[in-house]
Write a protein that holds these residues in place. Structure first.
Motif, PDB file in Angstrom:
ATOM      1  N   ASN A   1       0.807  -1.234   0.000  1.00  0.00           N
ATOM      2  CA  ASN A   1       0.000   0.000   0.000  1.00  0.00           C
ATOM      3  C   ASN A   1       0.836   1.278   0.000  1.00  0.00           C
ATOM      4  O   ASN A   1       0.297   2.369  -0.140  1.00  0.00           O
ATOM      5  CB  ASN A   1      -0.971   0.008   1.196  1.00  0.00           C
ATOM      6  CG  ASN A   1      -2.278  -0.712   0.881  1.00  0.00           C
ATOM      7  OD1 ASN A   1      -2.403  -1.384  -0.140  1.00  0.00           O
ATOM      8  ND2 ASN A   1      -3.262  -0.582   1.745  1.00  0.00           N
ATOM      9  N   THR A   2       2.156   1.155   0.151  1.00  0.00           N
ATOM     10  CA  THR A   2       2.997   2.359   0.062  1.00  0.00           C
ATOM     11  C   THR A   2       3.389   2.629  -1.399  1.00  0.00           C
ATOM     12  O   THR A   2       3.928   3.672  -1.725  1.00  0.00           O
ATOM     13  CB  THR A   2       4.285   2.230   0.906  1.00  0.00           C
ATOM     14  OG1 THR A   2       5.106   1.185   0.338  1.00  0.00           O
ATOM     15  CG2 THR A   2       3.967   1.914   2.365  1.00  0.00           C
ATOM     16  N   LYS A   3       3.097   1.655  -2.279  1.00  0.00           N
ATOM     17  CA  LYS A   3       3.459   1.834  -3.699  1.00  0.00           C
ATOM     18  C   LYS A   3       2.255   1.830  -4.635  1.00  0.00           C
ATOM     19  O   LYS A   3       2.321   2.351  -5.740  1.00  0.00           O
ATOM     20  CB  LYS A   3       4.397   0.692  -4.144  1.00  0.00           C
ATOM     21  CG  LYS A   3       5.767   0.730  -3.512  1.00  0.00           C
ATOM     22  CD  LYS A   3       6.600  -0.421  -4.053  1.00  0.00           C
ATOM     23  CE  LYS A   3       7.954  -0.458  -3.342  1.00  0.00           C
ATOM     24  NZ  LYS A   3       8.637  -1.743  -3.567  1.00  0.00           N
ATOM     25  N   TYR A   4       1.165   1.170  -4.188  1.00  0.00           N
ATOM     26  CA  TYR A   4       0.052   0.943  -5.108  1.00  0.00           C
ATOM     27  C   TYR A   4      -1.299   1.343  -4.505  1.00  0.00           C
ATOM     28  O   TYR A   4      -1.447   1.431  -3.295  1.00  0.00           O
ATOM     29  CB  TYR A   4      -0.010  -0.548  -5.500  1.00  0.00           C
ATOM     30  CG  TYR A   4       1.270  -1.097  -6.050  1.00  0.00           C
ATOM     31  CD1 TYR A   4       1.706  -0.759  -7.331  1.00  0.00           C
ATOM     32  CD2 TYR A   4       2.057  -1.966  -5.282  1.00  0.00           C
ATOM     33  CE1 TYR A   4       2.891  -1.268  -7.841  1.00  0.00           C
ATOM     34  CE2 TYR A   4       3.253  -2.476  -5.791  1.00  0.00           C
ATOM     35  CZ  TYR A   4       3.663  -2.127  -7.065  1.00  0.00           C
ATOM     36  OH  TYR A   4       4.834  -2.628  -7.569  1.00  0.00           O
ATOM     37  N   TRP A   5      -2.267   1.518  -5.406  1.00  0.00           N
ATOM     38  CA  TRP A   5      -3.666   1.690  -5.002  1.00  0.00           C
ATOM     39  C   TRP A   5      -4.526   0.937  -6.012  1.00  0.00           C
ATOM     40  O   TRP A   5      -4.004   0.442  -7.014  1.00  0.00           O
ATOM     41  CB  TRP A   5      -4.048   3.167  -4.887  1.00  0.00           C
ATOM     42  CG  TRP A   5      -3.942   3.992  -6.140  1.00  0.00           C
ATOM     43  CD1 TRP A   5      -2.803   4.326  -6.817  1.00  0.00           C
ATOM     44  CD2 TRP A   5      -5.014   4.630  -6.845  1.00  0.00           C
ATOM     45  NE1 TRP A   5      -3.098   5.123  -7.914  1.00  0.00           N
ATOM     46  CE2 TRP A   5      -4.440   5.331  -7.946  1.00  0.00           C
ATOM     47  CE3 TRP A   5      -6.392   4.684  -6.666  1.00  0.00           C
ATOM     48  CZ2 TRP A   5      -5.214   6.060  -8.854  1.00  0.00           C
ATOM     49  CZ3 TRP A   5      -7.158   5.421  -7.573  1.00  0.00           C
ATOM     50  CH2 TRP A   5      -6.564   6.091  -8.645  1.00  0.00           C
ATOM     51  N   SER A   6      -5.806   0.817  -5.734  1.00  0.00           N
ATOM     52  CA  SER A   6      -6.634   0.020  -6.646  1.00  0.00           C
ATOM     53  C   SER A   6      -8.065   0.532  -6.721  1.00  0.00           C
ATOM     54  O   SER A   6      -8.586   1.117  -5.772  1.00  0.00           O
ATOM     55  CB  SER A   6      -6.628  -1.451  -6.218  1.00  0.00           C
ATOM     56  OG  SER A   6      -7.202  -1.617  -4.939  1.00  0.00           O
TER      57      SER A   6
END
Length: 478
Positions: free
Chosen positions: A353-358
């Motif tokens: 979650n520190t690099k991606y979102w969805s």
């Protein structure tokens, strides 16, 4: 020696688990009524959860089968059960808007508060005045005529402007039928009516004040979601805490023999057909299939749609205007989705979650629509870009799946047809419950389904009448 009572349940989704959880509780309490009860649940998948499962894609993003959340004001019994299953929960404030771009004649996105009928003060001036006049007329001249269709209900409570601008296109998107094909019984608290004084106070506000206005979600202002593992973690972990000999996974039911009170099923791993007998059958699979299979009455005149889930895994940063949203609604016919969910805000649903979102999109189509999953997936991605939710360059992963049974549609004929099915099933000790086993959308969220299972157990073992699910049959005691 006392005779065993053998209960077979088709499925191991929330309804079946509610039934099993209650039976387990009664067995732990040494209740005399369940001393000789044997339970077998036949589940075609290799895990519990049904439509409340969570899938993981090749890149490590987690995807629920739709926007499942739990509002914790409904059922304390359900809350207790899921808290036992999952320890760590996130609590989120509901923040959902609706895209009314068509009303404003815009191609992109134009968000107003949801439900749309609360957003009248933000409508274009002409539409706003029409809505206010129609609502005023309805507040002052209450109709005693009982609405037959959902369209009648909307026109009676809100008027034609809101019907045409929001309800008509949105109903077509989510339900895939027109408002006059649906009954108004399912509405309950799901479609909010706006008190006159509240509407007038909102209309008196400036645009700046409206941005901060409280549109009043009441008990549904907050919801909870598992910190890890998505919605599926709840049901998987609940199943793990129940007696394991109750579960038969990878077991697809192929025939129900009501005369001999037996069921044929195929185990995926060896492909051979086996038979199991029962005293009581609890069906949580689609009731239309059960009737078609047993031919206990003529086929049911009921409808469902299918839903495509499209998930897009993205690189941070999250689009600025999306940062606080939980989900958004889209009546706009130019995009295939009726709702999108910012799933990565709910819990740990990305590889990091520190690099991606969805973002997860739900797209509904009639059950017999020939469109392919691939076509819908492409349309959904293009639609999300069109609505400025993200840029093409941010895409890391695209996931899709088809739910052949998406929503049980509350058609005008539904209640009479479902009662007709229960009339032939229940005298044979066959009880059909759940989202598609009971076919009542208004009682088919995962919390409702779990309670349906619990209440059916209470009815069968303790002779306590069911409250939540109404079969339409005269209440039978004893």
């Amino acid at each position: 020696m006392e005779k065993k009572m053998k209960i077979v349940v088709i499925g191991a989704a929330p309804t079946a688990l509610g039934f099993a959880y209650r039976l387990n509780e009664l067995k732990k309490e040494n209740a005399e009524e369940v001393k000789n009860v044997e339970l077998i649940m036949l589940e075609q998948e290799s895990f519990a959860g049904g439509l409340s499962c969570t899938d993981i894609d090749e890149k490590g993003f987690l995807w629920d089968m739709g926007g499942h959340v739990t509002f914790s004001q409904n059922f304390p019994y359900y809350d207790k059960a899921i808290q036992e299953a999952v320890e760590e929960w996130n609590s989120l404030q509901r923040n959902c808007l609706v895209d009314m771009n068509c009303m404003f004649g815009e191609k992109g996105i134009h968000l107003v508060p949801y439900p749309a009928q609360f957003a009248v003060p933000l409508f274009p001036e002409k539409d706003k005045q029409n809505c206010l006049a129609e609502l005023k007329e309805r507040y002052e001249n209450k109709s005693d005529v009982r609405p037959v269709t959902f369209e009648d209900w909307i026109l009676q409570n809100f008027g034609p402007t809101i019907h045409d601008a929001f309800f008509k296109p949105y109903t077509r998107k989510v339900w895939t039928v027109e408002t006059n094909k649906m009954n108004p019984i399912w509405v309950g608290s799901r479609v909010a009516k706006l008190p006159q004084d509240k509407l007038e106070s909102l209309c008196a506000m400036s645009k700046e004040e409206l941005v901060k206005a409280d549109f009043g979600w009441g008990p549904n202002a907050y919801f909870t979601f598992p910190k890890y593992g998505g919605t599926g973690a709840v049901w998987k972990q609940m199943a793990e805490k129940l007696p394991q000999n109750w579960f038969k996974y990878n077991s697809k039911v192929v025939k129900v023999n009501y005369q001999s009170k037996s069921i044929n099923f195929v185990e995926n791993n060896n492909g051979t057909e086996e038979m199991i007998d029962y005293d009581i059958l609890v069906n949580t699979a689609p009731i239309d299939k059960l009737i078609n299979e047993t031919k206990l009455c003529s086929p049911l005149n009921i409808e469902h749609n299918k839903v495509f889930i499209v998930g897009v895994g993205l690189e941070l940063p999250m689009t600025k205007f999306c940062e606080t949203f939980t989900w958004l609604y889209f009546p706009d016919p130019a995009v295939p989705f009726y709702r999108i969910t910012f799933l990565s805000r709910y819990g740990e649903t990305t590889p990091d979650n520190t690099k991606y979102w969805s973002v997860m999109a739900e797209c509904a189509r009639p059950a017999d629509d020939p469109i392919t999953e691939e076509e819908i997936r492409d349309q959904a991605v293009e639609g999300l870009i069109l609505k400025s939710i993200f840029t093409r360059e941010q895409i890391v992963s695209i996931y899709s799946t088809t739910l052949d049974y998406g929503y049980p549609i509350p058609t005008v004929e539904r209640d009479a047809e479902i009662a007709r099915a229960h009339t032939v099933l229940e005298p044979l000790n066959i009880y059909s419950r759940g989202r598609f086993g009971g076919w009542k959308y208004e009682a088919s969220n995962q919390d409702h389904c779990f309670i349906q299972g619990k209440e059916l157990a209470d009815r069968l073992f303790l002779d306590i009448p069911e409250k939540l699910y109404k079969t339409g049959l005269p209440e039978h005691r004893g």
